[in-house]
Enzyme design. Structure first.
Site, PDB file in Angstrom:
ATOM      1  N   SER A  39       0.806  -1.223   0.000  1.00  0.00           N
ATOM      2  CA  SER A  39       0.000   0.000   0.000  1.00  0.00           C
ATOM      3  C   SER A  39       0.846   1.284   0.000  1.00  0.00           C
ATOM      4  CB  SER A  39      -0.975  -0.005   1.179  1.00  0.00           C
ATOM      5  OG  SER A  39      -1.903  -1.035   1.000  1.00  0.00           O
TER       6      SER A  39
ATOM      7  N   LYS B 105     -10.376  -4.184  11.506  1.00  0.00           N
ATOM      8  CA  LYS B 105     -11.500  -3.611  10.744  1.00  0.00           C
ATOM      9  C   LYS B 105     -12.746  -3.404  11.613  1.00  0.00           C
ATOM     10  CE  LYS B 105      -9.810  -5.168   6.297  1.00  0.00           C
ATOM     11  NZ  LYS B 105     -10.038  -5.749   4.996  1.00  0.00           N
TER      12      LYS B 105
ATOM     13  N   GLY C  11     -15.352 -14.540   7.425  1.00  0.00           N
ATOM     14  CA  GLY C  11     -14.601 -13.444   8.040  1.00  0.00           C
ATOM     15  C   GLY C  11     -14.972 -12.108   7.415  1.00  0.00           C
TER      16      GLY C  11
ATOM     17  N   ALA D 129     -13.864 -10.398   4.702  1.00  0.00           N
ATOM     18  CA  ALA D 129     -14.120 -10.342   3.256  1.00  0.00           C
ATOM     19  C   ALA D 129     -15.449 -11.013   2.933  1.00  0.00           C
ATOM     20  CB  ALA D 129     -12.975 -11.018   2.498  1.00  0.00           C
TER      21      ALA D 129
ATOM     22  N   GLY E 170      -8.988 -11.859  -7.249  1.00  0.00           N
ATOM     23  CA  GLY E 170      -8.933 -10.936  -6.108  1.00  0.00           C
ATOM     24  C   GLY E 170      -8.081  -9.720  -6.430  1.00  0.00           C
TER      25      GLY E 170
HETATM   26  P1  NAP Z   1     -10.606 -13.328   8.259  1.00  0.00           P
HETATM   27  O1  NAP Z   1     -11.601 -12.352   8.777  1.00  0.00           O
HETATM   28  O2  NAP Z   1      -9.528 -13.839   9.144  1.00  0.00           O
HETATM   29  O3  NAP Z   1     -11.477 -14.621   7.733  1.00  0.00           O
HETATM   30  C1  NAP Z   1     -10.826 -15.729   7.172  1.00  0.00           C
HETATM   31  C2  NAP Z   1     -11.879 -16.806   6.841  1.00  0.00           C
HETATM   32  O4  NAP Z   1     -11.195 -17.868   6.180  1.00  0.00           O
HETATM   33  C3  NAP Z   1     -12.567 -17.407   8.063  1.00  0.00           C
HETATM   34  O5  NAP Z   1     -13.912 -17.662   7.747  1.00  0.00           O
HETATM   35  C4  NAP Z   1     -11.803 -18.717   8.282  1.00  0.00           C
HETATM   36  O6  NAP Z   1     -12.578 -19.752   8.806  1.00  0.00           O
HETATM   37  C5  NAP Z   1     -11.453 -19.101   6.865  1.00  0.00           C
HETATM   38  N1  NAP Z   1     -10.227 -19.902   6.818  1.00  0.00           N
HETATM   39  C6  NAP Z   1      -8.971 -19.487   7.085  1.00  0.00           C
HETATM   40  N2  NAP Z   1      -8.107 -20.501   6.900  1.00  0.00           N
HETATM   41  C7  NAP Z   1      -8.855 -21.585   6.539  1.00  0.00           C
HETATM   42  C8  NAP Z   1      -8.542 -22.938   6.218  1.00  0.00           C
HETATM   43  N3  NAP Z   1      -7.278 -23.380   6.229  1.00  0.00           N
HETATM   44  N4  NAP Z   1      -9.555 -23.762   5.876  1.00  0.00           N
HETATM   45  C9  NAP Z   1     -10.837 -23.320   5.851  1.00  0.00           C
HETATM   46  N5  NAP Z   1     -11.205 -22.054   6.151  1.00  0.00           N
HETATM   47  C10 NAP Z   1     -10.209 -21.205   6.480  1.00  0.00           C
HETATM   48  O7  NAP Z   1      -9.878 -12.771   6.974  1.00  0.00           O
HETATM   49  P2  NAP Z   1     -10.448 -11.743   5.865  1.00  0.00           P
HETATM   50  O8  NAP Z   1     -10.185 -10.357   6.285  1.00  0.00           O
HETATM   51  O9  NAP Z   1     -11.821 -12.139   5.511  1.00  0.00           O
HETATM   52  O10 NAP Z   1      -9.441 -12.046   4.643  1.00  0.00           O
HETATM   53  C11 NAP Z   1      -9.507 -13.286   3.970  1.00  0.00           C
HETATM   54  C12 NAP Z   1      -8.595 -13.247   2.759  1.00  0.00           C
HETATM   55  O11 NAP Z   1      -9.028 -12.245   1.870  1.00  0.00           O
HETATM   56  C13 NAP Z   1      -7.123 -12.922   3.061  1.00  0.00           C
HETATM   57  O12 NAP Z   1      -6.331 -13.787   2.303  1.00  0.00           O
HETATM   58  C14 NAP Z   1      -6.969 -11.494   2.593  1.00  0.00           C
HETATM   59  O13 NAP Z   1      -5.644 -11.234   2.154  1.00  0.00           O
HETATM   60  C15 NAP Z   1      -7.936 -11.459   1.430  1.00  0.00           C
HETATM   61  N6  NAP Z   1      -8.432 -10.107   1.113  1.00  0.00           N
HETATM   62  C16 NAP Z   1      -8.284  -9.683  -0.164  1.00  0.00           C
HETATM   63  C17 NAP Z   1      -8.760  -8.435  -0.534  1.00  0.00           C
HETATM   64  C18 NAP Z   1      -8.601  -7.978  -1.965  1.00  0.00           C
HETATM   65  O14 NAP Z   1      -8.640  -6.778  -2.211  1.00  0.00           O
HETATM   66  N7  NAP Z   1      -8.476  -8.900  -2.909  1.00  0.00           N
HETATM   67  C19 NAP Z   1      -9.376  -7.606   0.416  1.00  0.00           C
HETATM   68  C20 NAP Z   1      -9.548  -8.093   1.719  1.00  0.00           C
HETATM   69  C21 NAP Z   1      -9.074  -9.353   2.057  1.00  0.00           C
HETATM   70  P3  NAP Z   1     -12.927 -19.862  10.369  1.00  0.00           P
HETATM   71  O15 NAP Z   1     -14.013 -18.856  10.624  1.00  0.00           O
HETATM   72  O16 NAP Z   1     -13.425 -21.277  10.496  1.00  0.00           O
HETATM   73  O17 NAP Z   1     -11.668 -19.596  11.117  1.00  0.00           O
END
Ligand code: NAP
Length: 367
Positions: free
Chosen positions: A107, A154, A225, A227, A334
């Site tokens: 960023s 967030k 989560g 996203a 993404g």
């Molecule tokens: P978060 O709030 O931590 O949520 C992660 C989710 O993924 C949770 O539901 C978690 O399940 C699940 N998860 C994680 N590891 C897993 C695994 N090994 N097997 C099954 N489920 C799994 O994270 P977030 O903020 O939503 O971000 C998620 C991803 O999106 C990240 O990789 C981030 O870099 C990406 N992202 C991208 C953008 C973009 O602009 N493209 C923007 C924001 C985020 P549980 O609830 O069971 O723990």
């Protein structure tokens, strides 16, 4: 030190927390002689980057990475090319990313290039923060202008804003905080939602006569989560039916309840045969570098969907997307969401419309 008649004063300390840096800025503010004041260590980085903003005499840069003469010293190349320090002055507006893993964030590179591109006097730095509320309270008087909010802040950021835009409030998470110029209040926004849902809509051919291509479609979201929340709420707002599948089923249920959708387990997800035209959105980090061989969905069950979206953007094309493409499905990366949310966030930062196509090209060049 000043009373000794020194020509230049130098005070160097070590920051144990980012809030320690405030004392360094106070030294610079009160000193009547040319002063070098900075805090060493990772937590002290902003004392080095914001030196010209607070009137410091100089800051140090190493000749190359690995050749630092003190901990936390950036390279001269970083100071010049990423942060453009020679252009920073007392009037420069300060922005930055708040998080626990900001050292690897792209960023600063992106937003500082954006400032350069539109000729805006802004500087964007990484804020390595371990307690959001303490940081936000301590830095409030410094009048910094805007923040990108990354994991895991967030939700807490939303609580700390003076006002939160209605959609971000419904999602329960803000990824952008901007100080309103007219009254100094901090306003929270969520640019993830529009970025993801807009990218999916365009992947499906775009909005037609005000009707979203998501209208009445099933949108299957893997994950529950931040996203997932943004995409589920955005899909619902477009008239789609969100179906949430998550490792911890209770979190899927909670999100489904909040958004007015349905929750299923991962086992049910693999058995699901959705109606034609359904969308699949992965919002988990599965498949992200360095685990590029992983995928959240077996290829055999992907064929039921017409579009597959993956929130992961490193790599830009994940295994999930590669396999979906092999099946002839429409895919949205993404990375497209990342581009859109960054440009939208930048527009909120500078509080005016920005040349989106020009900024998109900047991002494609730097990433
Ligand atoms: P978060 O709030 O931590 O949520 C992660 C989710 O993924 C949770 O539901 C978690 O399940 C699940 N998860 C994680 N590891 C897993 C695994 N090994 N097997 C099954 N489920 C799994 O994270 P977030 O903020 O939503 O971000 C998620 C991803 O999106 C990240 O990789 C981030 O870099 C990406 N992202 C991208 C953008 C973009 O602009 N493209 C923007 C924001 C985020 P549980 O609830 O069971 O723990």
């Amino acid at each position: 030190m000043q009373s000794t008649g020194a020509d230049i004063i130098k005070v160097v300390t070590t920051a144990r927390s980012i809030t320690d840096v405030i004392h360094v800025f106070q030294v610079l503010g009160r000193s009547q002689a040319p002063t070098i004041a900075l805090a060493m260590g990772q937590q002290g980085l902003i004392s080095r980057l914001l030196t010209p903003k607070f009137g410091g005499f100089l800051t140090f840069g190493s000749m190359a990475s690995g050749r630092e003469s003190a901990p936390g010293q950036p390279t001269i190349e970083e100071l010049q090319d990423i942060y453009r320090l020679p252009r920073v002055g007392r009037e420069t507006e300060v922005f930055g990313i708040i998080g626990q893993l900001v050292g690897y964030s792209k960023s600063p590179l992106i937003h500082n290039r954006f400032f350069q591109e539109i000729g805006y006097d802004g500087l964007y730095v990484p804020f390595l923060v371990h307690n959001f509320k303490v940081f936000f309270g301590a830095f409030h008087p410094l009048n910094f202008t805007g923040f990108s909010i990354s994991i895991p802040y967030k939700e807490v950021a939303l609580e700390c804003c003076d006002e939160v835009e209605s959609f971000a409030k419904a999602i329960g998470a803000v990824n952008t905080v901007v100080r309103r110029r007219s009254d100094g209040k901090f306003i929270g926004y969520n640019t993830d939602c529009e970025a993801a849902v807009g990218a999916i809509e365009d992947g499906l051919g775009g909005v037609n006569d005000g009707v979203s291509p998501l209208f009445n479609k099933l949108v299957v979201v893997i994950g529950a989560g931040g996203a997932a929340k943004a995409i589920a709420f955005g899909a619902k707002q477009r008239g789609a039916h969100p179906l949430i599948a998550n490792r911890h089923y209770d979190r899927a249920q909670k999100l489904a309840e909040a958004v007015g959708g349905t929750a299923i387990t991962l086992d049910q997800l693999y058995e699901l045969q959705p109606s034609p035209g359904s969308v699949l959105a992965n919002t988990t980090p599965i498949g992200m570098f360095p685990n590029e061989n992983e995928t959240p969905m077996p290829k055999s069950v992907l064929k039921h969907y017409s579009l597959v979206f993956d929130v992961v953007y490193t790599p830009k094309v994940t295994r999930l997307l590669t396999e979906a493409e092999e099946l002839g499905l429409c895919v949205v990366s993404g990375f497209e969401m990342f581009i859109r949310q960054a440009i939208e966030q930048f527009s909120l930062f500078v509080a005016k419309p920005v040349p989106k196509q020009q900024l998109r090209e900047v991002m494609l060049n730097v990433m």
